[in-house]
Scaffold this motif. Structure first.
Motif, PDB file in Angstrom:
ATOM      1  N   ASP A  91       0.924  -1.355   0.101  1.00  0.00           N
ATOM      2  CA  ASP A  91       0.024   0.140  -0.051  1.00  0.00           C
ATOM      3  C   ASP A  91       0.932   1.267   0.048  1.00  0.00           C
ATOM      4  O   ASP A  91       1.945   1.302   0.823  1.00  0.00           O
ATOM      5  CB  ASP A  91      -1.008  -0.019   1.512  1.00  0.00           C
ATOM      6  CG  ASP A  91      -1.843   1.054   1.399  1.00  0.00           C
ATOM      7  OD1 ASP A  91      -3.085   0.617   1.087  1.00  0.00           O
ATOM      8  OD2 ASP A  91      -1.315   2.320   1.671  1.00  0.00           O
ATOM      9  N   ARG A  93       0.423   4.091   1.368  1.00  0.00           N
ATOM     10  CA  ARG A  93       0.566   4.703   2.862  1.00  0.00           C
ATOM     11  C   ARG A  93       1.790   4.065   3.414  1.00  0.00           C
ATOM     12  O   ARG A  93       2.543   4.705   4.143  1.00  0.00           O
ATOM     13  CB  ARG A  93      -0.767   4.637   3.644  1.00  0.00           C
ATOM     14  CG  ARG A  93      -1.838   5.406   2.897  1.00  0.00           C
ATOM     15  CD  ARG A  93      -3.022   5.108   3.576  1.00  0.00           C
ATOM     16  NE  ARG A  93      -3.534   3.696   3.211  1.00  0.00           N
ATOM     17  CZ  ARG A  93      -4.606   3.089   3.684  1.00  0.00           C
ATOM     18  NH1 ARG A  93      -5.288   3.537   4.774  1.00  0.00           N
ATOM     19  NH2 ARG A  93      -4.890   1.953   3.122  1.00  0.00           N
ATOM     20  N   LEU A  94       1.745   2.770   3.445  1.00  0.00           N
ATOM     21  CA  LEU A  94       2.821   1.879   3.983  1.00  0.00           C
ATOM     22  C   LEU A  94       4.438   2.289   3.540  1.00  0.00           C
ATOM     23  O   LEU A  94       5.156   2.455   4.257  1.00  0.00           O
ATOM     24  CB  LEU A  94       2.485   0.590   3.946  1.00  0.00           C
ATOM     25  CG  LEU A  94       3.498  -0.446   4.670  1.00  0.00           C
ATOM     26  CD1 LEU A  94       3.803   0.054   6.137  1.00  0.00           C
ATOM     27  CD2 LEU A  94       3.048  -1.689   4.739  1.00  0.00           C
ATOM     28  N   ALA A  97       5.301   5.786   4.742  1.00  0.00           N
ATOM     29  CA  ALA A  97       5.630   5.605   6.166  1.00  0.00           C
ATOM     30  C   ALA A  97       7.070   4.986   6.469  1.00  0.00           C
ATOM     31  O   ALA A  97       7.771   5.399   7.366  1.00  0.00           O
ATOM     32  CB  ALA A  97       4.686   4.732   6.992  1.00  0.00           C
ATOM     33  N   LYS A  98       7.324   3.933   5.619  1.00  0.00           N
ATOM     34  CA  LYS A  98       8.668   3.111   5.676  1.00  0.00           C
ATOM     35  C   LYS A  98       9.792   4.138   5.183  1.00  0.00           C
ATOM     36  O   LYS A  98      10.637   4.293   5.646  1.00  0.00           O
ATOM     37  CB  LYS A  98       8.768   2.269   4.707  1.00  0.00           C
ATOM     38  CG  LYS A  98       7.980   0.845   5.319  1.00  0.00           C
ATOM     39  CD  LYS A  98       7.959  -0.259   4.546  1.00  0.00           C
ATOM     40  CE  LYS A  98       8.182  -1.658   5.213  1.00  0.00           C
ATOM     41  NZ  LYS A  98       9.154  -2.168   5.816  1.00  0.00           N
ATOM     42  N   GLU A 174     -11.180   5.687   5.928  1.00  0.00           N
ATOM     43  CA  GLU A 174     -10.049   4.620   5.715  1.00  0.00           C
ATOM     44  C   GLU A 174      -8.860   5.062   6.220  1.00  0.00           C
ATOM     45  O   GLU A 174      -7.802   4.309   6.689  1.00  0.00           O
ATOM     46  CB  GLU A 174     -10.342   3.914   4.490  1.00  0.00           C
ATOM     47  CG  GLU A 174     -11.464   2.978   4.454  1.00  0.00           C
ATOM     48  CD  GLU A 174     -11.629   2.290   3.019  1.00  0.00           C
ATOM     49  OE1 GLU A 174     -12.736   1.466   2.967  1.00  0.00           O
ATOM     50  OE2 GLU A 174     -11.106   2.601   2.002  1.00  0.00           O
TER      51      GLU A 174
END
Lengths: 222, 131
Positions: A91, A93-94, A97-98, A174
């Motif tokens: 995803d 968003r992940l 973030a990473k 979500e």
């Protein structure tokens, strides 16, 4: 193309190179972060990664791969020098973030800048870490609003990252509703946007309701 | 010998991880929750932290937030471990300050390789860094 789109959304200028030799030849020390597609690595992939990491030891080196189930390969690549791996199906968003987590470790000053968002109108500034919003007055002076809640911060982040785009309630819920352990009350998105608008005062008008579709953050403050 | 702190309220998992990391050459400190983990870090100083997300008294997010707010500890590598694989949970873990997030169950070779990568990429501590 998928990775270019994801990274452009984060706001990084992207340089595309064909293989590890090209990266090493182009002074990789100037690169903030290196993402390498598994497909461009040859049979000596570990050696290529080792050389690449040696040429740019401070830049996070991330492997883009579709082989999420090959733990032996992933462990070997980590040992050779990659700092992390991203899967094709991951995803966005992940991914973001990473990447932010890697930048926070090696480039804390850059990461701090990434945590500050400015509205296209130039009169709303959001500091995500402290969940605080600054508004620019007609006299050019900045004043801080009442502190935002986590969900209000998430919602305003989304609006400022996607100005001029209609964002549906389902998408907002979500994406912004982090704490899945709590019950989602009906109208929670509308309630939080209403509270966010109140805290933004007259500038809250930049968040417009699009009936039957969701919300849009205007590109201008008029 | 590299020190490492395990913070997990699942006693069996904590013991297994302790054995695994000891065998890999780490000097292991164990805590049952965030309160114990925080006390160990304050006493023993910076070290890699492997922590569970959900724990009684102080959970993994709060412990991570405290570590990142502490001038002496803020650079320590933090790996979150959780059975929760939802994107939102993982993203919030990173946003609280975790460097890595590993979903349980995992393969030991992946855990060890990711820990090594984390420790390799951590800048050396700077005692004069302003808080």
């Amino acid at each position: 193309m998928r990775w270019r789109r994801s990274l452009a959304r984060i706001g990084w200028p992207i340089v595309v190179m064909e293989n590890t030799r090209a990266i090493i030849a182009e002074s990789p020390r100037t690169l903030g972060i290196i993402l390498i597609d598994h497909a461009v690595l040859g049979p000596q992939a570990g050696s290529e990664i080792f050389e690449l990491k040696r040429s740019a030891p401070s830049a996070p080196l991330l492997l883009l791969t579709s082989k999420s189930g090959d733990s032996t390969m992933l462990a070997e690549m980590l040992a050779a020098g990659i700092d992390d791996y991203l899967f094709d199906a991951m995803d966005d968003r992940l991914v973001q973030a990473k990447i932010n987590a890697h930048l926070r470790r090696v480039l804390p000053e850059v990461a701090k800048v990434l945590d500050v968002l400015m509205a296209p109108s130039g009169d709303i500034r959001l500091e995500r870490v402290t969940q605080s919003v600054w508004l620019k007055g007609a006299d050019g002076k900045w004043t801080v609003t009442a502190p935002l809640t986590s969900m209000e911060t998430k919602l305003l982040s989304l609006f400022m990252e996607f100005p001029g785009t209609v964002l549906g309630r389902k998408f907002l819920l979500e994406t912004a509703w982090i704490d899945k352990a709590t019950v989602v009350l009906p109208g929670i998105v509308d309630k939080n946007i209403s509270s966010l608008r109140r805290k933004l005062g007259p500038k809250g008008d930049q968040i417009r309701t699009i009936y039957g579709a969701g919300y849009i953050f205007r590109r201008d403050s008029k | 010998v590299k020190p490492i702190l395990i913070v997990d309220d699942d006693a069996i998992f904590n013991d297994l991880l302790n054995l695994t990391l000891s065998a890999a050459g780490y000097k292991v400190f164990s805590a049952q929750d965030g309160v114990e983990g925080w006390e160990i870090l304050r006493k023993e100083g910076p070290m890699t932290v492997v922590l569970d997300l959900h724990m009684p008294r102080m959970d993994g997010k709060e412990l991570t937030r405290r570590i990142r707010a502490d001038a002496r500890l803020r650079q320590v590598p933090i790996m979150m471990l959780s059975v929760q694989s939802e994107v939102e949970t993982q993203v919030s873990g990173y946003e609280y300050g975790a460097d890595d997030y590993l979903i349980k169950p995992f393969e030991v070779k992946i855990l060890l390789a990711r820990l090594s990568a984390l420790e390799r990429g951590t800048p050396p501590p700077s005692p004069n860094r302003p808080g």
